[in-house]
Design a protein around this motif. Structure first.
Motif, short mmCIF file in Angstrom:
data_model
loop_
_atom_site.label_atom_id
_atom_site.label_comp_id
_atom_site.label_asym_id
_atom_site.label_seq_id
_atom_site.Cartn_x
_atom_site.Cartn_y
_atom_site.Cartn_z
N ALA A 190 0.82 -1.21 0.00
CA ALA A 190 0.00 0.00 0.00
C ALA A 190 0.86 1.26 0.00
O ALA A 190 2.00 1.27 0.47
N ILE A 191 0.29 2.35 -0.55
CA ILE A 191 0.92 3.66 -0.45
C ILE A 191 0.31 4.42 0.72
O ILE A 191 1.02 4.90 1.60
N HIS A 192 -1.02 4.51 0.75
CA HIS A 192 -1.67 5.11 1.91
C HIS A 192 -1.34 4.29 3.16
O HIS A 192 -1.43 3.06 3.16
N GLY A 193 -0.93 5.00 4.21
CA GLY A 193 -0.52 4.34 5.44
C GLY A 193 0.96 4.06 5.51
O GLY A 193 1.48 3.72 6.58
N ASN A 194 1.67 4.22 4.39
CA ASN A 194 3.11 3.93 4.34
C ASN A 194 3.96 5.16 4.04
O ASN A 194 5.17 5.02 3.82
N VAL A 195 3.36 6.33 4.01
CA VAL A 195 4.12 7.56 3.83
C VAL A 195 4.29 8.19 5.22
O VAL A 195 3.32 8.38 5.94
N ARG A 196 5.54 8.51 5.56
CA ARG A 196 5.85 9.06 6.88
C ARG A 196 6.60 10.38 6.75
O ARG A 196 7.17 10.70 5.71
N HIS A 197 6.61 11.11 7.86
CA HIS A 197 7.44 12.32 7.96
C HIS A 197 8.86 11.86 8.30
O HIS A 197 9.26 11.82 9.47
N GLY A 198 9.64 11.49 7.28
CA GLY A 198 10.95 10.91 7.51
C GLY A 198 10.83 9.44 7.86
O GLY A 198 9.73 8.95 8.16
N PRO A 199 11.95 8.70 7.82
CA PRO A 199 11.90 7.25 8.03
C PRO A 199 11.28 6.82 9.35
O PRO A 199 10.65 5.77 9.44
N GLU A 200 11.46 7.61 10.40
CA GLU A 200 10.96 7.24 11.73
C GLU A 200 9.81 8.13 12.18
O GLU A 200 9.39 8.06 13.34
N GLY A 201 9.30 8.96 11.29
CA GLY A 201 8.27 9.91 11.68
C GLY A 201 6.87 9.33 11.69
O GLY A 201 6.65 8.15 11.41
N ASP A 202 5.93 10.21 12.00
CA ASP A 202 4.52 9.80 12.04
C ASP A 202 3.99 9.51 10.64
O ASP A 202 4.47 10.06 9.64
N VAL A 203 2.99 8.66 10.60
CA VAL A 203 2.32 8.36 9.33
C VAL A 203 1.57 9.60 8.85
O VAL A 203 0.90 10.29 9.62
N VAL A 204 1.70 9.90 7.58
CA VAL A 204 1.02 11.04 6.97
C VAL A 204 -0.45 10.69 6.79
O VAL A 204 -0.77 9.60 6.30
#
Length: 222
Positions: free
Chosen positions: A57-71
């Motif tokens: 999936a793309i939705h749910g897998n985009v973050r604010h940086g590698p360790e950041g919160d999910v967008v």
């Protein structure tokens, strides 16, 4: 099972002319002809985001940086829309795609069936042309079976091959164009490892050389 063509596909199909005396190869673009995921990763990274490719999936897998919160989902949708608008014309080709299609075009007609926003279809055409893949483009919305059936109707009984990376499109193709020969090809090796082979595919090629070999052998056998 919907039999309705999307509006963009119907408009483009009205201008599609096929000879009717050669087989037709219908190809998806993203992750079949062009490297969509790698392009999206680079686009997101340039804006401070990270795409986790440990699942499909793309939705749910985009973050604010590698360790950041999910967008949030809505913001990912906006980012995807911006990427299509800004990045469609910059995508790199899948290795071997242009060469394979060039060889196959001596024996078959090629049509690109892509779920690209209609507003960005010209960018996709220019991008593919720049990479040596200057073939008719049908921009689509939703599953691809209805558009594939409409293309097949213009082929006057000639063999139809359909190449796509997503199982739901291959399922739709089987439902609407049962006589089509369907190849399940996901170019990105990380996602390919995660993607189960569609039960509606006749073959899962390893690369474009393998796909072209399968099509040539199938045509020779026919």
């Amino acid at each position: 099972m919907s039999h309705l063509l999307s509006v963009p596909a119907a408009a483009a199909l009205a201008n599609l002319s096929l000879s009717g005396d050669r087989p037709v190869i219908v190809c998806d673009a993203d992750e079949v002809l062009v490297q969509f995921i790698a392009g999206l990763e680079a686009y997101l990274a340039g804006r401070g985001f990270h795409l986790d490719v440990s699942s499909l999936a793309i939705h749910g897998n985009v973050r604010h940086g590698p360790e950041g919160d999910v967008v949030p989902r809505d913001q990912v949708t906006e980012l995807m829309q911006a990427f299509f608008a800004e990045g469609t014309e910059t995508l790199e080709p899948v290795p071997g795609a242009a060469e394979a299609l060039a060889g196959l075009s001596a024996h078959a007609e090629i049509v690109i069936l892509s779920n690209v926003p209609a507003s960005d279809a010209d960018k996709r055409t220019r991008n593919l042309r720049r990479h040596g893949m200057d073939y008719p483009l049908i921009p689509n919305e939703g599953v691809k079976g209805p558009a594939l059936a409409a293309i097949a109707a213009r082929a006057h009984g000639q063999p139809i091959f359909f190449i796509d990376d997503l199982p739901h499109n291959l399922k739709s193709a089987a439902e609407h164009a049962a006589h089509s020969t369907r190849l399940h090809y996901m170019a990105d090796p990380r996602l390919s490892r995660l993607m189960p082979t569609s039960a509606h595919a006749h073959y899962r090629p390893h690369d474009w050389h393998d796909a072209a070999r399968f099509i040539r052998e199938h045509l020779a056998g026919a």
